[in-house]
Each structure stands twice: as C-alpha cells, then as structure tokens.
Design a protein around this motif. Sequence first.
Motif, PDB file in Angstrom:
ATOM      1  N   ALA A 247     101.999  23.793  48.273  1.00  0.00           N
ATOM      2  CA  ALA A 247     102.131  22.346  48.113  1.00  0.00           C
ATOM      3  C   ALA A 247     103.162  21.838  49.097  1.00  0.00           C
ATOM      4  CB  ALA A 247     102.566  22.013  46.698  1.00  0.00           C
ATOM      5  N   LEU A 248     102.790  20.800  49.828  1.00  0.00           N
ATOM      6  CA  LEU A 248     103.742  20.160  50.739  1.00  0.00           C
ATOM      7  C   LEU A 248     104.384  19.045  49.941  1.00  0.00           C
ATOM      8  CD1 LEU A 248     101.457  19.942  53.901  1.00  0.00           C
ATOM      9  CD2 LEU A 248     102.905  21.825  53.128  1.00  0.00           C
ATOM     10  N   SER A 249     105.601  19.267  49.510  1.00  0.00           N
ATOM     11  CA  SER A 249     106.153  18.311  48.561  1.00  0.00           C
ATOM     12  C   SER A 249     107.165  17.386  49.203  1.00  0.00           C
ATOM     13  CB  SER A 249     106.772  19.070  47.378  1.00  0.00           C
ATOM     14  OG  SER A 249     108.166  19.059  47.463  1.00  0.00           O
ATOM     15  N   SER A 250     107.314  16.237  48.601  1.00  0.00           N
ATOM     16  CA  SER A 250     108.290  15.213  48.977  1.00  0.00           C
ATOM     17  C   SER A 250     107.924  13.980  48.184  1.00  0.00           C
ATOM     18  CB  SER A 250     108.204  14.886  50.464  1.00  0.00           C
ATOM     19  OG  SER A 250     107.076  14.067  50.719  1.00  0.00           O
ATOM     20  N   LEU A 251     108.695  12.918  48.388  1.00  0.00           N
ATOM     21  CA  LEU A 251     108.363  11.679  47.699  1.00  0.00           C
ATOM     22  C   LEU A 251     107.164  11.011  48.361  1.00  0.00           C
ATOM     23  CD1 LEU A 251     112.003  10.415  47.245  1.00  0.00           C
ATOM     24  CD2 LEU A 251     110.473  11.169  45.423  1.00  0.00           C
ATOM     25  N   SER A 252     106.942  11.287  49.641  1.00  0.00           N
ATOM     26  CA  SER A 252     105.826  10.643  50.349  1.00  0.00           C
ATOM     27  C   SER A 252     105.398  11.520  51.525  1.00  0.00           C
ATOM     28  CB  SER A 252     106.236   9.262  50.845  1.00  0.00           C
ATOM     29  OG  SER A 252     107.408   9.363  51.623  1.00  0.00           O
ATOM     30  N   THR A 253     104.729  12.610  51.186  1.00  0.00           N
ATOM     31  CA  THR A 253     104.387  13.622  52.187  1.00  0.00           C
ATOM     32  C   THR A 253     103.560  13.075  53.346  1.00  0.00           C
ATOM     33  OG1 THR A 253     104.542  15.363  50.557  1.00  0.00           O
ATOM     34  CG2 THR A 253     103.213  15.847  52.481  1.00  0.00           C
ATOM     35  N   THR A 254     102.614  12.194  53.039  1.00  0.00           N
ATOM     36  CA  THR A 254     101.758  11.695  54.128  1.00  0.00           C
ATOM     37  C   THR A 254     102.512  10.740  55.058  1.00  0.00           C
ATOM     38  OG1 THR A 254     100.796  10.388  52.354  1.00  0.00           O
ATOM     39  CG2 THR A 254      99.405  12.072  53.332  1.00  0.00           C
ATOM     40  N   ASP A 255     103.766  10.452  54.742  1.00  0.00           N
ATOM     41  CA  ASP A 255     104.583   9.668  55.672  1.00  0.00           C
ATOM     42  C   ASP A 255     105.263  10.549  56.713  1.00  0.00           C
ATOM     43  OD1 ASP A 255     103.978   7.262  54.573  1.00  0.00           O
ATOM     44  OD2 ASP A 255     105.766   7.135  53.310  1.00  0.00           O
ATOM     45  N   HIS A 256     105.142  11.856  56.594  1.00  0.00           N
ATOM     46  CA  HIS A 256     105.778  12.735  57.575  1.00  0.00           C
ATOM     47  C   HIS A 256     105.229  12.414  58.961  1.00  0.00           C
ATOM     48  CE1 HIS A 256     107.137  16.247  59.745  1.00  0.00           C
ATOM     49  NE2 HIS A 256     107.822  16.663  58.680  1.00  0.00           N
ATOM     50  N   SER A 257     106.115  12.271  59.930  1.00  0.00           N
ATOM     51  CA  SER A 257     105.661  11.810  61.252  1.00  0.00           C
ATOM     52  C   SER A 257     104.732  12.817  61.926  1.00  0.00           C
ATOM     53  CB  SER A 257     106.866  11.511  62.140  1.00  0.00           C
ATOM     54  OG  SER A 257     107.637  12.687  62.309  1.00  0.00           O
ATOM     55  N   GLN A 258     104.738  14.080  61.468  1.00  0.00           N
ATOM     56  CA  GLN A 258     103.851  15.073  62.093  1.00  0.00           C
ATOM     57  C   GLN A 258     102.823  15.609  61.106  1.00  0.00           C
ATOM     58  OE1 GLN A 258     107.258  17.613  62.908  1.00  0.00           O
ATOM     59  NE2 GLN A 258     106.944  17.368  65.111  1.00  0.00           N
ATOM     60  N   ILE A 259     102.507  14.835  60.083  1.00  0.00           N
ATOM     61  CA  ILE A 259     101.691  15.390  58.998  1.00  0.00           C
ATOM     62  C   ILE A 259     100.349  15.912  59.483  1.00  0.00           C
ATOM     63  CG2 ILE A 259     100.768  13.131  58.244  1.00  0.00           C
ATOM     64  CD1 ILE A 259     101.612  16.100  55.972  1.00  0.00           C
ATOM     65  N   GLU A 260      99.726  15.186  60.404  1.00  0.00           N
ATOM     66  CA  GLU A 260      98.401  15.593  60.852  1.00  0.00           C
ATOM     67  C   GLU A 260      98.465  16.961  61.543  1.00  0.00           C
ATOM     68  OE1 GLU A 260      96.391  12.346  62.532  1.00  0.00           O
ATOM     69  OE2 GLU A 260      94.500  13.477  62.715  1.00  0.00           O
ATOM     70  N   GLN A 261      99.455  17.105  62.410  1.00  0.00           N
ATOM     71  CA  GLN A 261      99.643  18.383  63.101  1.00  0.00           C
ATOM     72  C   GLN A 261      99.917  19.510  62.092  1.00  0.00           C
ATOM     73  OE1 GLN A 261     103.100  20.574  65.543  1.00  0.00           O
ATOM     74  NE2 GLN A 261     103.086  18.359  65.839  1.00  0.00           N
ATOM     75  N   ILE A 262     100.770  19.215  61.127  1.00  0.00           N
ATOM     76  CA  ILE A 262     101.125  20.237  60.125  1.00  0.00           C
ATOM     77  C   ILE A 262      99.871  20.701  59.383  1.00  0.00           C
ATOM     78  CG2 ILE A 262     102.366  20.632  57.947  1.00  0.00           C
ATOM     79  CD1 ILE A 262     104.444  18.530  59.020  1.00  0.00           C
ATOM     80  N   LEU A 263      99.076  19.738  58.940  1.00  0.00           N
ATOM     81  CA  LEU A 263      97.893  20.107  58.152  1.00  0.00           C
ATOM     82  C   LEU A 263      96.889  20.872  59.003  1.00  0.00           C
ATOM     83  CD1 LEU A 263      97.393  16.918  55.955  1.00  0.00           C
ATOM     84  CD2 LEU A 263      98.432  19.100  55.346  1.00  0.00           C
ATOM     85  N   ARG A 264      96.693  20.461  60.237  1.00  0.00           N
ATOM     86  CA  ARG A 264      95.732  21.178  61.095  1.00  0.00           C
ATOM     87  C   ARG A 264      96.199  22.607  61.338  1.00  0.00           C
ATOM     88  NH1 ARG A 264      91.786  17.892  62.317  1.00  0.00           N
ATOM     89  NH2 ARG A 264      92.243  15.658  62.468  1.00  0.00           N
ATOM     90  N   ARG A 265      97.482  22.749  61.620  1.00  0.00           N
ATOM     91  CA  ARG A 265      97.983  24.104  61.881  1.00  0.00           C
ATOM     92  C   ARG A 265      97.910  24.973  60.637  1.00  0.00           C
ATOM     93  NH1 ARG A 265     103.567  23.240  65.102  1.00  0.00           N
ATOM     94  NH2 ARG A 265     103.705  25.502  64.848  1.00  0.00           N
ATOM     95  N   LEU A 266      98.242  24.404  59.482  1.00  0.00           N
ATOM     96  CA  LEU A 266      98.175  25.193  58.249  1.00  0.00           C
ATOM     97  C   LEU A 266      96.738  25.561  57.909  1.00  0.00           C
ATOM     98  CD1 LEU A 266     100.834  23.561  55.893  1.00  0.00           C
ATOM     99  CD2 LEU A 266     100.972  25.744  57.113  1.00  0.00           C
ATOM    100  N   ASN A 267      95.830  24.612  58.087  1.00  0.00           N
ATOM    101  CA  ASN A 267      94.413  24.896  57.834  1.00  0.00           C
ATOM    102  C   ASN A 267      93.957  26.077  58.659  1.00  0.00           C
ATOM    103  OD1 ASN A 267      93.379  23.264  55.908  1.00  0.00           O
ATOM    104  ND2 ASN A 267      92.873  21.589  57.288  1.00  0.00           N
ATOM    105  N   HIS A 268      94.358  26.081  59.908  1.00  0.00           N
ATOM    106  CA  HIS A 268      93.974  27.144  60.809  1.00  0.00           C
ATOM    107  C   HIS A 268      94.572  28.471  60.338  1.00  0.00           C
ATOM    108  CE1 HIS A 268      92.838  29.040  64.541  1.00  0.00           C
ATOM    109  NE2 HIS A 268      94.069  29.502  64.646  1.00  0.00           N
ATOM    110  N   GLN A 269      95.857  28.423  60.051  1.00  0.00           N
ATOM    111  CA  GLN A 269      96.573  29.630  59.658  1.00  0.00           C
ATOM    112  C   GLN A 269      96.029  30.234  58.361  1.00  0.00           C
ATOM    113  OE1 GLN A 269     100.958  29.391  60.041  1.00  0.00           O
ATOM    114  NE2 GLN A 269     101.048  29.914  57.893  1.00  0.00           N
ATOM    115  N   LEU A 270      95.608  29.377  57.432  1.00  0.00           N
ATOM    116  CA  LEU A 270      95.214  29.868  56.113  1.00  0.00           C
ATOM    117  C   LEU A 270      93.711  30.068  55.976  1.00  0.00           C
ATOM    118  CD1 LEU A 270      97.581  27.615  53.974  1.00  0.00           C
ATOM    119  CD2 LEU A 270      97.890  30.039  54.495  1.00  0.00           C
ATOM    120  N   SER A 271      92.945  29.746  57.023  1.00  0.00           N
ATOM    121  CA  SER A 271      91.491  29.798  56.853  1.00  0.00           C
ATOM    122  C   SER A 271      91.047  31.229  56.584  1.00  0.00           C
ATOM    123  CB  SER A 271      90.785  29.208  58.071  1.00  0.00           C
ATOM    124  OG  SER A 271      90.584  30.212  59.035  1.00  0.00           O
TER     125      SER A 271
END
Lengths: 609, 239
Positions: free
Chosen positions: A298-322
């Motif tokens: 879980a990527l936790s915080s009060l507003s995770t989708t506000d992270h300035s690099q959220i898209e990059q983070i999710l793409r990289r994690l998706n790749h890593q965990l596939s």
Amino acid sequence: MTHETKPGRTLWETVAPLLARIERPSRYSNHEFNALYKPEASYRAALLYPDTYEIGQANQAIGILYDLINGLDDCSCERAFLPWVDMLALMREQGISLFTLESMSPVRDLDLFGITMPHELAVTNILEALDLAGIPLHADQRDESHPLILGGGPGAFNPEPMAEFFDAIAVGEGEEVTCEIIDVHLRARARNASRRELLEALAEIPGVYVPLLHEEGRVITKRVIQDFDACPVVTAPIVPFAEVAHDRFVIEVLRGCSRGCRFCQAGMLYRPVRERSADTIVKAVARGIACTGFDEVALSSLSTTDHSQIEQILRRLNHQLSGTGVGISLPSQRLDAFGVDMARLVAGEKKAGLTFAPEAGTQRLRDIINKNVTEDNLISAVQQAFSAGWRRCKLYFMIGLPGETDEDIRAIAELVNRAYAAAKDAVPETKRGQVRMSMSVAVFVPKVTTPFQWVGQIARAEIERRIAVLRGTRLHKGIDLKWHDPASSLIEAALSRAGREAAALIEAAWRGGARFDAWTEQFRLAAWEAAAQQVGLSLNELAEHEYAVDEPLPWDHIDCGVSKEYLRAEYERALSAVTTPDCSFVGCTDCGACPTLEASVRLGGDSRG
Amino acid sequence: MAEVFFRLRITFEKGGSLRWLSHLELARAMERLIRRAGLPYAVSQGFNTHMRFAPGPALPVGTAGMQELFDVWLCEYVNLRHALESLQGAAPRELAISAVGYVSPGAKGLQATHIYERYSVVLRAAETNAEDMRERLAQVVAQGELTVRRRSKDKTYDLTSAVVSPLLVEVVADGAADGTNIAADAADAADCYVVTLSLKASESGSLRPEYLLNAALETFELVSVTRSALADEPPCPSI
Ligand code: SF4
C-alpha cells in the motif's frame, strides 16, 4: 520479576491455558516474522496502541518507533496491545497484569511505556491499559519505581483532557524526539536522578510537554522531520499472523497534505508536504516484499495521488511486481479523472471498489470547507471508473458542517442519485445489476488546529432533525445509506476541544465501565452520560461550546506550526465561501508551518518554497 | 505449450505459541514464508492472481503439529538443499522447517491422502493412574460411537473407523513428556500423563483426541495436544 503466576510457572504457562477460552488467540501469540528480541538490553521500552492487536498492529507510527528503539544500543522495544474484553476479564480474574508480547514482561517493570493517543474514542482504553498494568493513573501518584509514561500521536495536539495521566507527551513526528527522550532518560538513570529531576530534564527537550511542570506562557512546538526522503523506511516490519486492519506492506510515500480542507485536522497537523522520491519508494518496496512476504503493498499518505511522481512510481512498481502475484493499493482516492487513471494503473483485473469523499452536497458548502472538487469532477470520476470496469463505489459525506442548510443536505441525496445514474449509464446494460453505490454519512466533529476549532458541534436535537431531512430524501433503491454513529460523534466532539476539566469526565466514564468506545458493540453512551453528571459537566455543552476567536484556547500552548492567525483567516474565508489553493501546487499561502518549523515543502526529494 | 511446475512438499512444525494459529492464519503465514524465502513460486492465472499452494489437513486452533505438510508449486526446479535452507532461514523457531521433497504435480491433495493422524496429548489429572486412564479410554472406544456437543450442535463420531491404533498412556517422568517439544508446557510433571493414539480423519469432520478424553475422565487439565505425524497409510499394528 513480579509475575503473578503460580510458583514454577512462567507467565506463558499461565496465559496459554486461557487462550483456549477466548476469541482469536493469535492476538497474543507473538513470534511473528520480523519481531525483534533483545533480552540483554538494559533499557527496556514498551509501546502500546490502545486498542486490540488487529487495530494496533496496523499502526505505522508504532512500527517506525519499534524499529528505531530496537536499533539503539542497549535498548529494547516491545509491543503491548489492549487485550480484548474476553481476555481482559480473564486477566483481571487471575491477577495477570498487562504484559508485552515479545518477552511477556509486565509492562510496569519496564523503563518506558509509550502510548499512542490516536483519537477521542481511545481515551478510556488508555486508562484501562494503565490500570491493567498496575500503574497509577495520575502522573503525580507515580514514583521512581514506575516506568516513564510517554504519550504521542494526534491526541498530543489537544493534550489537556489526558494531560494528568501522562508524564510527558511528545508533540509531532516522533522519529527524532523519541531517541532524545531515551537519551535523557538514560542519563538521568545513570546519575540516579529523582523522577522530578527526570521530568525537568525532559521538559527541556523541544517538542516535549510535561504537564506536571508546565508553566503559563510556555509553548511546545511540534517536531518535524525535515528531510523525510532520507528518513529510513521500515522495510522489515512485523508481519502479523492474525488478520489485521491493513494486512500488507505499507510505505509512506509522502507526509502531510496541504489541500487545506477546513474540517480536516490531519491536513493541518502534518504540514509541510514532504515526499519520498520515486527511487527511494521503488527500492524500499522490493526490499519490503522480500522481508515480509506480503502479497500487497500500500502506498500510504493523506493524498497519495498528489505525489508529484505518482505515475512514474506506479509504472515502475507494476513492472517490478508483474508476475509475482503481489498487488498494489492506493488507499486514498483523488476525486478526478487523474485519480481514476492512477487507480486503473494498479487495479489490473481486480477492481474491488473505489472511495470518494465529496463531503458536502453543494458547491457553496464545498467552498466553505475548501473541498476543491466540483460536481462535474465527481460525475466524471464515477463515469470513468465504472466504464473502466469498477462496479462498486463508496461516497463519504458529513452533516452539521458550519454554514449548512437543509438545502445542502437534500443536495447530498441529489448528488448521489446523479452519481448513481452516471455509474449505471457507464456500464453495459447486461452488467447494470452489479452496480453498487453506498454513501457513508458522519456528523461533523470540530477539531483543534483547524479553521473550525472555534465552532461547536450542532445541538443533538438539531443533528437528529438534519438526519431526518436526509432520510426524508428519495434515494435510488440501489444506494445504500450508512451512518457513523452520532452518539459516538458526540463523545468525540465533547472531548476534541475540551480543556483539563475533561480529565475527570474521562476517568469517571472509565470507572463507570466505558472502554473500547470505538467499537459500536462496546460503546455505551449511558456510561458517559452518568460520568458527566457525576463530575458536573454536560456532554452537550462541551460538544456545542463556541469559543470566541479572540479568547485563549485550552490548546494554545501547543503549536503545530500553522498559525492561529492563518486558521482565523481561513475561518473568515470559510464564512464567505472563499477557497484557498494547495500551497504545494501554487506556492506558499502563508500558513506559518514552514518558517515556524524551519522546514519546507519537498517534492520528489527536491526542496521547494 | 503447457508450463512445467514442480510441486514442493514442505514438512514443518507448528509449535510453541504458534499452535494458537488458525488454519487460515497458518496457511497465510506459510505463503508469506515461501515468499520471504525467495522461492520461485508459481502464480495462478486469472482475475485474482496469487501463489499456487495447498495446505495440509487443518489443525485446530491450539493444537501443535510436529510433521505438518504444505505444498507449493514452483515454476523452476530448485535444488532441495537450497530450498530447505532458504525456508529455514525465513521461518521462526515455532514454524521450524524440517524437510522438503518433490511430489508429482498432479498427485491428489494432502487433505485427501494424509488422513491418518498420530496424536500425543499431555494432561494433568489427579486420582487416577496410567492403567486406569487407559481402561477408561478403552471403554469409551469400545462403545463404538461418541456424541459431542459443539456450539450447541450434536455430532456423532464413528469410533470404530476413527480410532485406528491402540491407546497408549504413560506417566511423564521429570517433565520429559514423549520427546516432543510439548514438554515445555508441562513444567511440573506431577500427575502428568501422555496419551498417544492414531486417528483417521473423515470428510464429515474429524474426531479430536480431546473428545475421547472428555468422555473418559471427569476432571483433568489439558496441557497440550500435538499431532505428531500425518500419514497416507494406517499405522502398522506394532505401534
Ligand atoms: S508555510 Fe507556506 S509552503 Fe509551508 S506549508 Fe504553509 S502554506 Fe505551505
């Protein structure tokens, strides 16, 4: 050792037979992956989250401090939780005092007993834990033989109702100050200092409030970690056996939120916004999964989708965990197309349910509370989510917000009906039967250090009338309406802005049998009402109390960084329905947090503002 | 092309305070343990992808196990010694891994094959002796049937098919129990007995050794129940 056990038996041998007689014995079984044992340490701490194992073990702050204290030389940290009512009764009956999980030591034999102050409905559990541990409830009744009772957490920002039960309270982020407290304690111990001398030394530490020694005029400023990206991630947290609230690897991707919703305490407490960088996050997740074996992160915080690099983070994690079967979850949902896009990026084929929080039914009221979303945002987010394959959605609202009229309440129903219709339209005809929408409504509880800290909760009769207004509206049959129990909101409101006088009320309620107040089936309003009568207070008056903007407040000596002037200005803007933008997007709006705390907004690891 | 899988059978112990895990909690712990060990586990296809594994026959909450079994499908062949060491490195003492081996990927499930369970029960009881206790238990078994009330529902067990070995009762000397780790719970050995027996699991609900003891003895303190072995064939008569 002071186990109250039969001679020749260890505490475990006394406790084990009890486990056959209670629910969920794995709450007490210990030995989870990554639990730490340092029996040789000479300084021993216990941390307690004042609720059951499954609620407390999910708490991130405890996990961070556990790791940190165990990392200190010659110091150990163990966990304690409040036993559930069945185990509590057996322990009381057999004279077994509150013990830690790791070494099964009585908590009262340790040096430090740290207790989270999470929210108003946990206060009686704190007293229950102290009493079960055999520790005097009041700080002024304790002596050198007792552990140091240290509080911390959100409750530290209005400490007065619980102040007399704590020796010291750490205000703000605990990573640094906890080590400083232990250091001072060790030195005091080395020179055989009295308890009073220890407290005096603790009061010198920035961010530490020592209620017994407090002097008028002294202000305790919250502690904050400036370089959050450099703050180590706990990559080997304890992996519970029992099913807990958030049973997954959690990484805090950013701290703080400056969207500035005016009812939201967390949004003021954790400023400024500081992000962990994408690199830090991606690396820590790989390690975290390897160390824990969890199948979800879980990527936790009060507003995770506000992270300035959220898209990059999710793409990289998706790749890593596939291909590993490990899923990603985003606990908080931004109410716009981007939020849905990001949710889609992690959901893959499993689209459980989405949660949105419009909070109010009309644009005017959303402007008052500074919830910067429009009806169009909601409708298009719903459309997008349901056409992307989601079938369930939950919407959060509040009633009793400042400035609310009956029209605003009726508008909640209209808004939800429209969202429901949009959801149905977005789904192929044959699948429409699967569409589920639920709305969850809570009564507004004014909190300290928010622009609404001066206002009272609306009166009980008025709450009931407004609930009836909402119930009187016509909702589509497919919409499920849920209420957060208004009676427990009354206790939250009665305590959230109270002063030291509330301590007697809390103690009387606990003596009258109140505990596990956050558990609907355990909560007993009658115990609180009887307690209020006994100590000469009125729950309604406490909850409805209106403070004048220029009068001193019981929590004035605690400074969360956001200035009182800013809160007052925000309150005035609220009254005229003027919104304030998020400083992490548009630049500083002068809340005061950065200069006061000598910190700054840091995005993706870079500093700004 | 069909994928090739390797089915690894793990033998482990469920002991100490972890005997209080439920079947579900234990399965989840094993799944996490395998992931922590870094084994190349296979992942199911479909909507909700997850590790492919199959737990052995359920053990009740509070019952320990000395030779529990758990199957996991791997997508690569792993040297057994490496697999064993990785699992051992990832396991707490209370879930100690004792052996690993490969079985045919298509073999029947553990819950269908490993239906013979050997139990050791440690208990304290006054005003009895090993011989008396053995006789009382034998009388219960001789009745051929046992009705037990659980959660206000009656259930009748067929003892002729469920009890597959003679009952053995021993007095425990000096807390030595029967060489298993259960001795730890029996610190003071006074009036301490170990009852050993083999049961056959049944799909309609398996008999538990405690039920026999409850029927045979008026008062006793149950110290521990341990499933010491699981087997796919009945015990040889010599036990
Ligand atoms: S001081 Fe300015 S930049 Fe810092 S949190 Fe407040 S509004 Fe944002």
